[in-house]
Write a protein that holds these residues in place. Structure first.
Motif, PDB file in Angstrom:
ATOM      1  N   LEU A   1       0.687  -1.229  -0.143  1.00  0.00           N
ATOM      2  CA  LEU A   1       0.268   0.066   0.461  1.00  0.00           C
ATOM      3  C   LEU A   1       0.912   0.859  -0.024  1.00  0.00           C
ATOM      4  N   THR A   2       0.001   2.473  -0.431  1.00  0.00           N
ATOM      5  CA  THR A   2       1.307   3.507  -0.715  1.00  0.00           C
ATOM      6  C   THR A   2       0.368   4.482   0.410  1.00  0.00           C
ATOM      7  N   GLY A   3       0.900   5.233   0.667  1.00  0.00           N
ATOM      8  CA  GLY A   3       0.597   6.280   1.489  1.00  0.00           C
ATOM      9  C   GLY A   3       0.585   7.895   0.314  1.00  0.00           C
ATOM     10  N   PRO A   4      -0.348   9.190   1.658  1.00  0.00           N
ATOM     11  CA  PRO A   4       0.599  10.349   0.353  1.00  0.00           C
ATOM     12  C   PRO A   4       1.520  10.556  -0.897  1.00  0.00           C
ATOM     13  N   THR A   5       1.445  10.338  -1.522  1.00  0.00           N
ATOM     14  CA  THR A   5       2.315  11.421  -2.625  1.00  0.00           C
ATOM     15  C   THR A   5       2.652  12.543  -2.743  1.00  0.00           C
ATOM     16  N   ALA A   6       3.971  12.838  -3.135  1.00  0.00           N
ATOM     17  CA  ALA A   6       4.514  14.139  -3.020  1.00  0.00           C
ATOM     18  C   ALA A   6       5.254  13.992  -4.265  1.00  0.00           C
ATOM     19  N   ALA A   7       4.751  15.256  -4.925  1.00  0.00           N
ATOM     20  CA  ALA A   7       5.474  14.960  -5.805  1.00  0.00           C
ATOM     21  C   ALA A   7       5.074  17.243  -6.005  1.00  0.00           C
ATOM     22  N   GLY A   8       6.195  17.431  -6.941  1.00  0.00           N
ATOM     23  CA  GLY A   8       6.342  18.451  -7.138  1.00  0.00           C
ATOM     24  C   GLY A   8       5.620  19.962  -6.480  1.00  0.00           C
ATOM     25  N   GLY A   9       6.368  19.276  -4.504  1.00  0.00           N
ATOM     26  CA  GLY A   9       5.946  20.692  -4.400  1.00  0.00           C
ATOM     27  C   GLY A   9       4.362  20.518  -3.734  1.00  0.00           C
ATOM     28  N   LEU A  10       3.549  19.345  -4.387  1.00  0.00           N
ATOM     29  CA  LEU A  10       2.579  19.309  -3.591  1.00  0.00           C
ATOM     30  C   LEU A  10       2.519  17.886  -2.768  1.00  0.00           C
ATOM     31  N   GLU A  11       1.506  17.341  -2.088  1.00  0.00           N
ATOM     32  CA  GLU A  11       0.965  16.049  -1.016  1.00  0.00           C
ATOM     33  C   GLU A  11      -0.237  15.533  -1.737  1.00  0.00           C
ATOM     34  N   ILE A  12      -0.635  14.953  -2.113  1.00  0.00           N
ATOM     35  CA  ILE A  12      -1.550  13.790  -2.785  1.00  0.00           C
ATOM     36  C   ILE A  12      -2.427  12.712  -1.866  1.00  0.00           C
ATOM     37  N   ARG A  13      -3.494  13.760  -1.304  1.00  0.00           N
ATOM     38  CA  ARG A  13      -3.444  12.304  -1.237  1.00  0.00           C
ATOM     39  C   ARG A  13      -5.145  12.443  -0.248  1.00  0.00           C
ATOM     40  N   GLY A  14      -5.485  10.421  -0.719  1.00  0.00           N
ATOM     41  CA  GLY A  14      -6.613  10.701  -1.497  1.00  0.00           C
ATOM     42  C   GLY A  14      -7.474   9.857  -2.606  1.00  0.00           C
ATOM     43  N   GLY A  15      -8.343   9.978  -2.971  1.00  0.00           N
ATOM     44  CA  GLY A  15      -9.062   9.700  -4.167  1.00  0.00           C
ATOM     45  C   GLY A  15      -8.393   7.996  -5.129  1.00  0.00           C
ATOM     46  N   ILE A  16      -7.983   7.982  -6.215  1.00  0.00           N
ATOM     47  CA  ILE A  16      -7.159   6.268  -6.708  1.00  0.00           C
ATOM     48  C   ILE A  16      -6.035   5.774  -5.952  1.00  0.00           C
ATOM     49  N   GLY A  17      -5.168   6.819  -5.697  1.00  0.00           N
ATOM     50  CA  GLY A  17      -4.011   6.383  -5.107  1.00  0.00           C
ATOM     51  C   GLY A  17      -4.064   6.791  -3.398  1.00  0.00           C
TER      52      GLY A  17
ATOM     53  N   PRO B   1     -11.157  13.331   4.582  1.00  0.00           N
ATOM     54  CA  PRO B   1     -11.085  12.273   5.274  1.00  0.00           C
ATOM     55  C   PRO B   1     -10.304  11.764   4.119  1.00  0.00           C
ATOM     56  N   ASP B   2      -9.893  10.556   3.236  1.00  0.00           N
ATOM     57  CA  ASP B   2      -8.957   9.423   2.720  1.00  0.00           C
ATOM     58  C   ASP B   2     -10.529   8.487   2.105  1.00  0.00           C
ATOM     59  N   ALA B   3     -11.124   9.733   0.664  1.00  0.00           N
ATOM     60  CA  ALA B   3     -11.917   8.535   0.521  1.00  0.00           C
ATOM     61  C   ALA B   3     -11.996   8.454  -1.395  1.00  0.00           C
ATOM     62  N   ARG B   4     -12.202   7.571  -1.718  1.00  0.00           N
ATOM     63  CA  ARG B   4     -12.796   7.718  -3.086  1.00  0.00           C
ATOM     64  C   ARG B   4     -12.862   8.869  -4.307  1.00  0.00           C
ATOM     65  N   ASN B   5     -13.579   9.567  -3.896  1.00  0.00           N
ATOM     66  CA  ASN B   5     -14.277  10.780  -4.519  1.00  0.00           C
ATOM     67  C   ASN B   5     -13.734  12.092  -3.653  1.00  0.00           C
ATOM     68  N   ARG B   6     -13.024  12.201  -2.477  1.00  0.00           N
ATOM     69  CA  ARG B   6     -12.295  13.238  -2.240  1.00  0.00           C
ATOM     70  C   ARG B   6     -10.986  13.315  -2.147  1.00  0.00           C
ATOM     71  N   VAL B   7      -9.953  14.534  -2.911  1.00  0.00           N
ATOM     72  CA  VAL B   7      -8.564  14.619  -3.122  1.00  0.00           C
ATOM     73  C   VAL B   7      -8.455  15.474  -2.420  1.00  0.00           C
ATOM     74  N   THR B   8      -7.314  15.757  -1.452  1.00  0.00           N
ATOM     75  CA  THR B   8      -6.610  16.717  -1.006  1.00  0.00           C
ATOM     76  C   THR B   8      -5.385  16.820  -1.546  1.00  0.00           C
ATOM     77  N   VAL B   9      -5.164  18.293  -1.499  1.00  0.00           N
ATOM     78  CA  VAL B   9      -3.533  18.683  -2.283  1.00  0.00           C
ATOM     79  C   VAL B   9      -2.835  19.473  -1.553  1.00  0.00           C
ATOM     80  N   THR B  10      -2.104  19.251  -0.532  1.00  0.00           N
ATOM     81  CA  THR B  10      -1.833  20.091   0.341  1.00  0.00           C
ATOM     82  C   THR B  10      -0.344  20.682  -0.525  1.00  0.00           C
ATOM     83  N   LEU B  11      -0.102  22.227  -0.655  1.00  0.00           N
ATOM     84  CA  LEU B  11       1.170  22.605  -0.743  1.00  0.00           C
ATOM     85  C   LEU B  11       2.020  22.732   0.238  1.00  0.00           C
ATOM     86  N   LEU B  12       3.201  22.464  -0.070  1.00  0.00           N
ATOM     87  CA  LEU B  12       4.402  21.950   0.573  1.00  0.00           C
ATOM     88  C   LEU B  12       5.227  23.225   0.610  1.00  0.00           C
ATOM     89  N   ASP B  13       4.984  23.887  -0.181  1.00  0.00           N
ATOM     90  CA  ASP B  13       6.473  24.939  -0.422  1.00  0.00           C
ATOM     91  C   ASP B  13       5.886  26.007   0.656  1.00  0.00           C
TER      92      ASP B  13
END
Length: 460
Positions: free
Chosen positions: A15-31, A349-361
């Motif tokens: 299983l993979t947790g929230p991904t971080a790419a390009g200064g964005l942390e991505i949580r929820g959705g299909i990932g 919440p971490d859910a299929r239909n909800r994606v949260t993108v956190t800016l890390l810069d």
């Protein structure tokens, strides 16, 4: 679970947790972990079906072995070879079946363990006990502005009493109570609209510049399918709290404590005046306070009985505790330095239909500009993030933006209609429902109005 993969499968299940790419942390959705576990449980159900089929084959092998009994003496050599082959086959089938059942059991146990861990974490959070992740995000270099997770941590207990606090405040200051909202159509104009998150937030900026109390309804047409975008601004602070502007500081109380009841009615009236037919697909976008109103629309049964909310985009909004119905996809933008999204004390919440993108810069307030609610809360930061999201090839983000594009199309000319929303004076706010033709609308500020093509007033 990682060690119980099928023999020769090529690697363990991870299983993979929230991904971080390009200064964005991505949580929820299909990932997200929740969706990954749901997919694994779906696979486990298929494994159970295969195991049942193999069990049936085992029974058939045993039956065949029994039928060969009469030939044991007359055809001893052939009988021995056949029985040996069947025995090896039965043992192999049994081993595969047992392995599939073990994997299925481990997957289900992992899902139960994850849900139990989430429940414990939630319980501890509600008791005000921080997690290691909370400490990891607390910023010591800038004590003036608490960060997103630090605010979550500080407010987890306080938000439990928000309804009581709001009730006391409204009793002491009646002007804070929600009141009927007059809806006045101001102008309609063609706009270029490409249907991306960046385009949605740009409309939020333009509407805010139009003046206090304005919302916008955008009609799009993709292959003959009309859809509507509702754009709601953030908090428009002023000296007259609880005055004419429904998006002033008192509007936060209506959004948080009353589920945007009066704003929801006004938005429905604006959609009707813009030509949206019953059942039309709707997208809602809101910045800060506007994001709370947008999510409340998605959770409002009355709104859903008239329109089909398909997608919600929020930026810098505390919406973790708002639960839209199934079928609504939402994209939430937050900044690590922005305390406002954590003001409800509830992580999204971490859910299929909800994606949260956190800016890390790391950001600062530009020289000469008002500090406001801190550098992380500036709409310009979220507009930049929306552009990165639109250009990203991350599967979670492309899946979310594809849902948005599927509703409003891939771009072209759309029609934007502006509405001035005005709270009625307290003395006239006894009857429910929207008002029309306010005596005096919000003041007009210079914006796109010089490019309008038609103007009109809502007819009562």
């Amino acid at each position: 679970m990682a060690e119980v993969t099928p023999s020769g499968a090529g690697g363990p299940i991870r299983l993979t947790g929230p991904t971080a790419a390009g200064g964005l942390e991505i949580r929820g959705g299909i990932g997200g972990i929740t969706f990954q576990l749901e997919e694994l449980v779906g696979g486990a159900e298929k494994l159970d079906g295969l195991a049942e089929e193999l069990a049936s084959v085992e029974t058939d092998v045993q039956r065949i072995q029994g039928n060969l009994g009469p030939y044991q003496l007359s055809q001893a050599h052939s009988w021995t070879e056949a029985m040996s082959t069947l025995t090896r086959s039965w043992a192999g089938i049994q081993a595969v079946r047992a392995e599939l059942q073990a994997i299925s059991s481990q997957v289900r146990a992992s899902k139960r363990d994850y849900e139990a861990a989430e429940a414990v974490t939630s319980l501890l959070a509600n008791m005000g006990i921080p997690s290691f992740r909370d400490f990891d995000h607390v910023r010591l270099d800038d004590p003036l502005w608490p960060d997103l997770h630090g605010t979550d941590l500080a407010l987890r207990n306080a938000v439990k009493a928000r309804h009581e606090v709001l009730g006391i405040a409204e009793a002491l200051f009646p002007a804070l109570e929600p009141r009927r909202i007059a809806v006045d159509r101001q102008e309609t104009m063609p706009i270029d609209f490409d249907g991306t998150p960046a385009a949605l937030l740009e409309r939020a900026r333009i509407v805010d510049e139009r003046g206090p109390g304005y919302i916008e309804v955008i009609e799009t047409d993709s292959g003959g399918q009309k859809a509507y975008v509702v754009v709601i601004p953030g908090t428009q602070a002023g000296d007259d709290i609880g005055g004419a502007n429904p998006f002033d500081v008192a509007g936060i109380g209506e959004a948080v404590g009353h589920q945007s009841a009066e704003v929801n009615i006004a938005v429905r009236a604006a959609l009707q005046d813009a030509g949206a037919e019953q059942g039309a697909p709707v997208v809602a976008v809101g910045y800060s306070q506007g994001g709370i109103h947008a999510m409340n629309l998605a959770a409002d049964p009355q709104f859903r009985s008239e329109y089909e909310m398909k997608y919600v985009l929020t930026a810098g909004s505390p919406v973790g505790g708002i639960d839209p119905v199934a079928g609504v996809t939402s994209l939430h933008l937050e900044h690590r330095q922005d305390a406002v999204p954590g003001a409800d004390g509830t992580p999204n919440p971490d859910a299929r239909n909800r994606v949260t993108v956190t800016l890390l810069d790391q950001v600062t307030t530009p020289e000469g500009e008002d500090v406001g609610l801190g550098p992380g809360h500036r709409l310009a930061n979220y507009q930049k993030a929306a552009g990165l999201i639109g250009a990203s090839d991350d599967p979670t983000l492309t899946d979310s933006t594809a849902v948005l594009a599927g509703v409003v199309g891939l771009g072209g000319t759309a029609t934007a209609t502006r509405f001035a929303l005005t709270r009625t004076p307290a003395a006239t706010a006894s009857a429910p429902g929207p008002l029309q033709q306010p005596a005096q609308g919000p003041p007009v500020q210079k914006s796109e109005t010089d490019r309008q093509v038609t103007t009109g007033k809502m007819q009562g």
